[in-house]
Design a protein around this motif. Sequence first.
Motif, PDB file in Angstrom:
ATOM      1  N   PHE A  26      -0.925   3.022   0.376  1.00 57.77           N
ATOM      2  CA  PHE A  26      -1.006   2.565   1.704  1.00 57.77           C
ATOM      3  C   PHE A  26      -2.653   2.259   2.053  1.00 57.77           C
ATOM      4  O   PHE A  26      -2.993   1.383   2.887  1.00 57.77           O
ATOM      5  CB  PHE A  26      -0.504   3.870   2.488  1.00 57.77           C
ATOM      6  CG  PHE A  26      -0.608   3.464   4.229  1.00 57.77           C
ATOM      7  CD1 PHE A  26       0.291   2.575   4.670  1.00 57.77           C
ATOM      8  CD2 PHE A  26      -1.606   4.305   4.657  1.00 57.77           C
ATOM      9  CE1 PHE A  26      -0.050   2.665   5.912  1.00 57.77           C
ATOM     10  CE2 PHE A  26      -1.697   4.420   6.032  1.00 57.77           C
ATOM     11  CZ  PHE A  26      -1.002   3.357   6.824  1.00 57.77           C
ATOM     12  N   ASN A  27      -3.243   3.525   1.589  1.00 60.03           N
ATOM     13  CA  ASN A  27      -4.736   3.322   2.182  1.00 60.03           C
ATOM     14  C   ASN A  27      -5.459   1.915   1.337  1.00 60.03           C
ATOM     15  O   ASN A  27      -6.318   1.259   1.944  1.00 60.03           O
ATOM     16  CB  ASN A  27      -5.407   4.550   1.567  1.00 60.03           C
ATOM     17  CG  ASN A  27      -5.155   5.801   2.488  1.00 60.03           C
ATOM     18  OD1 ASN A  27      -5.887   5.770   3.763  1.00 60.03           O
ATOM     19  ND2 ASN A  27      -4.333   6.595   2.176  1.00 60.03           N
ATOM     20  N   TYR A  28      -5.029   1.820   0.063  1.00 60.00           N
ATOM     21  CA  TYR A  28      -5.577   0.554  -0.590  1.00 60.00           C
ATOM     22  C   TYR A  28      -5.099  -0.582   0.480  1.00 60.00           C
ATOM     23  O   TYR A  28      -6.078  -1.416   0.470  1.00 60.00           O
ATOM     24  CB  TYR A  28      -4.884   0.549  -2.016  1.00 60.00           C
ATOM     25  CG  TYR A  28      -5.366  -0.778  -2.814  1.00 60.00           C
ATOM     26  CD1 TYR A  28      -6.321  -0.993  -3.329  1.00 60.00           C
ATOM     27  CD2 TYR A  28      -4.241  -1.679  -2.701  1.00 60.00           C
ATOM     28  CE1 TYR A  28      -6.847  -1.947  -4.160  1.00 60.00           C
ATOM     29  CE2 TYR A  28      -4.464  -2.862  -3.444  1.00 60.00           C
ATOM     30  CZ  TYR A  28      -5.927  -3.008  -4.303  1.00 60.00           C
ATOM     31  OH  TYR A  28      -6.072  -3.999  -5.104  1.00 60.00           O
ATOM     32  N   ARG A  29      -3.861  -0.701   0.520  1.00 60.27           N
ATOM     33  CA  ARG A  29      -3.489  -1.840   1.330  1.00 60.27           C
ATOM     34  C   ARG A  29      -4.102  -2.136   2.742  1.00 60.27           C
ATOM     35  O   ARG A  29      -4.514  -3.105   3.100  1.00 60.27           O
ATOM     36  CB  ARG A  29      -1.974  -1.793   1.863  1.00 60.27           C
ATOM     37  CG  ARG A  29      -1.582  -2.901   2.492  1.00 60.27           C
ATOM     38  CD  ARG A  29       0.331  -2.517   2.380  1.00 60.27           C
ATOM     39  NE  ARG A  29       1.022  -3.601   3.050  1.00 60.27           N
ATOM     40  CZ  ARG A  29       1.514  -3.558   4.203  1.00 60.27           C
ATOM     41  NH1 ARG A  29       1.379  -2.475   4.939  1.00 60.27           N
ATOM     42  NH2 ARG A  29       2.147  -4.737   4.548  1.00 60.27           N
ATOM     43  N   GLN A  30      -4.484  -0.683   3.525  1.00 58.18           N
ATOM     44  CA  GLN A  30      -4.988  -0.974   4.708  1.00 58.18           C
ATOM     45  C   GLN A  30      -6.606  -1.477   4.526  1.00 58.18           C
ATOM     46  O   GLN A  30      -7.038  -2.131   5.427  1.00 58.18           O
ATOM     47  CB  GLN A  30      -5.181   0.428   5.442  1.00 58.18           C
ATOM     48  CG  GLN A  30      -3.849   0.830   5.864  1.00 58.18           C
ATOM     49  CD  GLN A  30      -3.206   0.044   6.978  1.00 58.18           C
ATOM     50  OE1 GLN A  30      -2.732  -0.759   6.911  1.00 58.18           O
ATOM     51  NE2 GLN A  30      -3.965   0.286   8.053  1.00 58.18           N
ATOM     52  N   CYS A  31      -7.434  -0.790   3.654  1.00 56.21           N
ATOM     53  CA  CYS A  31      -8.600  -1.291   3.508  1.00 56.21           C
ATOM     54  C   CYS A  31      -8.925  -2.464   2.624  1.00 56.21           C
ATOM     55  O   CYS A  31     -10.034  -3.201   2.546  1.00 56.21           O
ATOM     56  CB  CYS A  31      -9.360  -0.141   3.044  1.00 56.21           C
ATOM     57  SG  CYS A  31      -8.996   0.390   1.173  1.00 56.21           S
ATOM     58  N   GLY A  32      -7.710  -3.001   2.053  1.00 53.94           N
ATOM     59  CA  GLY A  32      -8.106  -4.089   1.010  1.00 53.94           C
ATOM     60  C   GLY A  32      -7.627  -5.648   1.666  1.00 53.94           C
ATOM     61  O   GLY A  32      -7.856  -6.509   0.831  1.00 53.94           O
ATOM     62  N   MET A  33      -7.234  -5.557   2.857  1.00 51.17           N
ATOM     63  CA  MET A  33      -6.636  -6.715   3.438  1.00 51.17           C
ATOM     64  C   MET A  33      -7.796  -7.653   4.162  1.00 51.17           C
ATOM     65  O   MET A  33      -8.597  -7.011   4.756  1.00 51.17           O
ATOM     66  CB  MET A  33      -5.434  -6.580   4.399  1.00 51.17           C
ATOM     67  CG  MET A  33      -4.108  -6.042   3.718  1.00 51.17           C
ATOM     68  SD  MET A  33      -3.018  -5.789   5.009  1.00 51.17           S
ATOM     69  CE  MET A  33      -2.708  -7.572   5.124  1.00 51.17           C
ATOM     70  N   LEU A  34      -7.884  -9.001   3.850  1.00 48.82           N
ATOM     71  CA  LEU A  34      -8.607  -9.766   4.518  1.00 48.82           C
ATOM     72  C   LEU A  34      -8.260 -10.637   5.617  1.00 48.82           C
ATOM     73  O   LEU A  34      -6.969 -10.810   5.454  1.00 48.82           O
ATOM     74  CB  LEU A  34      -9.365 -10.896   3.554  1.00 48.82           C
ATOM     75  CG  LEU A  34     -10.238 -10.074   2.483  1.00 48.82           C
ATOM     76  CD1 LEU A  34     -10.602 -11.227   1.436  1.00 48.82           C
ATOM     77  CD2 LEU A  34     -11.326  -9.481   2.733  1.00 48.82           C
ATOM     78  N   PRO A  35      -8.857 -10.720   6.710  1.00 51.25           N
ATOM     79  CA  PRO A  35      -8.474 -11.653   7.839  1.00 51.25           C
ATOM     80  C   PRO A  35      -7.900 -13.018   7.466  1.00 51.25           C
ATOM     81  O   PRO A  35      -8.565 -13.557   6.508  1.00 51.25           O
ATOM     82  CB  PRO A  35      -9.467 -11.507   8.854  1.00 51.25           C
ATOM     83  CG  PRO A  35     -10.619 -11.296   8.104  1.00 51.25           C
ATOM     84  CD  PRO A  35     -10.204 -10.383   6.904  1.00 51.25           C
TER      85      PRO A  35
END
Length: 485
Positions: free
Chosen positions: A55-64
């Motif tokens: 979850f944390n990886y997904r939250q901080c790893g997404m680009l706009p």
Amino acid sequence: MQTWDQIINTALLGTDKRTLAANELPAELAAAVELIQKSTTDKEDQFLQIAALAFNYRQCGMLPLQKEGVTISKAAIEEKPYCSPWALQTVNDILESESNSLLQFWLQLCAAKNQVVTPELVPALLTIGTQQKKLQNLVVACCGKRGDWLSKFNPEWNFSTATTQEELWETGSAEQRKAVLEQLRKDDPAKARTWLQQTWAQEDAGTKVEWLMLMDINIGEDDIEFLESLAKEKSKKVKDVALWLLKQIPESPIVHQYQQVLQKTVTIGKKGLQIKLPAGLDENLFKTTGLDKLSNSKDFTDEEFIIFQMMQAVPPAFWETRLNSEPDIIIRSMQKDPIGKKLMPALVQAVVAFKDQQWATAFMQNSQVFYIDIIPLLPVKEQEFYSIKFMDQFSENIIEHAIKREDTWSLDLTRAIFIKTAKSVYQYNRSFYSRYIHCIPIGIVTELEKCAPAEDYLKNTWYNTSEYITTLINLKKQTIQSFND
């Protein structure tokens, strides 16, 4: 992200049936997952820790989302002045109070002063506008150029764009189209009717009924042709509403037919008022105008019931000519006659249908029975006089009529209403006073203690309610002052 889908599937199936495989997780998490697996052998614990890590990886790893060629223009410069700091503080206090009625009152004063809110308040007002449809036009006016600009970035706020009535009628939601038709019937009845005719064939029966009900606004002779054409409609409900509307137009052929029959039906002789239907009534009178032949009440004969129905659809002024008399005298005479007394409610319904203020006043002054539906037709002072007079007997009905008003109640009427509502704390709770604060005069704040119920078990509740009412009134007072300074 496929990893997240696998986590959801595992959660749904349970760790006894499925566990997360290493190849289902991003390579960057391999080392961290290995540490988790070494630290505990419990499947549920491992799953929860890995899910939290993903979850944390997904939250901080997404680009706009990147889209080439997109440009954002600046908002246009405001043409209207911003509200005073005091007015802005007041609207913030109102937003905290969650009183939509007070907010509407504030927005009305803001729009009347031709002012707008500062940018930081625009998103909050636009969000409220999505929930409170009746506030949308005021929100648009008070959000100014910044509101128009910001609404382009959120489809839910698109009501703030400069959309014409015609565009809303053609492409808007059912609620928006209804609001447009209602407003247009007030401003330009002929145009509203034309628009309705243009889309009539495309509407379903339920929508047609809703649209027709709005034609009651400013209904007149020009509407007759369209309403008569609806006799060919398949839906009985549509035809019934069309007939109901035709019976409210003095120039309508139906109303003329009824007048011709009643002209021969009602006579005045030595014995007073005499009522008898002429022999051989045209059968089409029943087929085409919706008259029932048989009485639906044991209190009326079939003949009396037919007359009752026709009297409902004849302007009260007809009786002044037919009986060569004044409303006061006619009302008093009918009350003395056994049949006339039974027909009085039909005359009252005609007064309401044709909005005859002269007859409404005459009924209030001469009738032995109080007819609550006449109240809205009276001048405001008379409305309040009779509302206070009959408050004990008809409190719920009188309050129901009072809350439909848009103007401010007098202190005397407010006191009479509060004395009643204070005794029904569940029916008239805080929400009631919040919704209708726009009707409540500021001066009542010094009278609240006098409105307290005599019962001890109700006094404490009224005390708490009084404090809340005082808060609302102070905000209302503050609103007025902030725009007057």
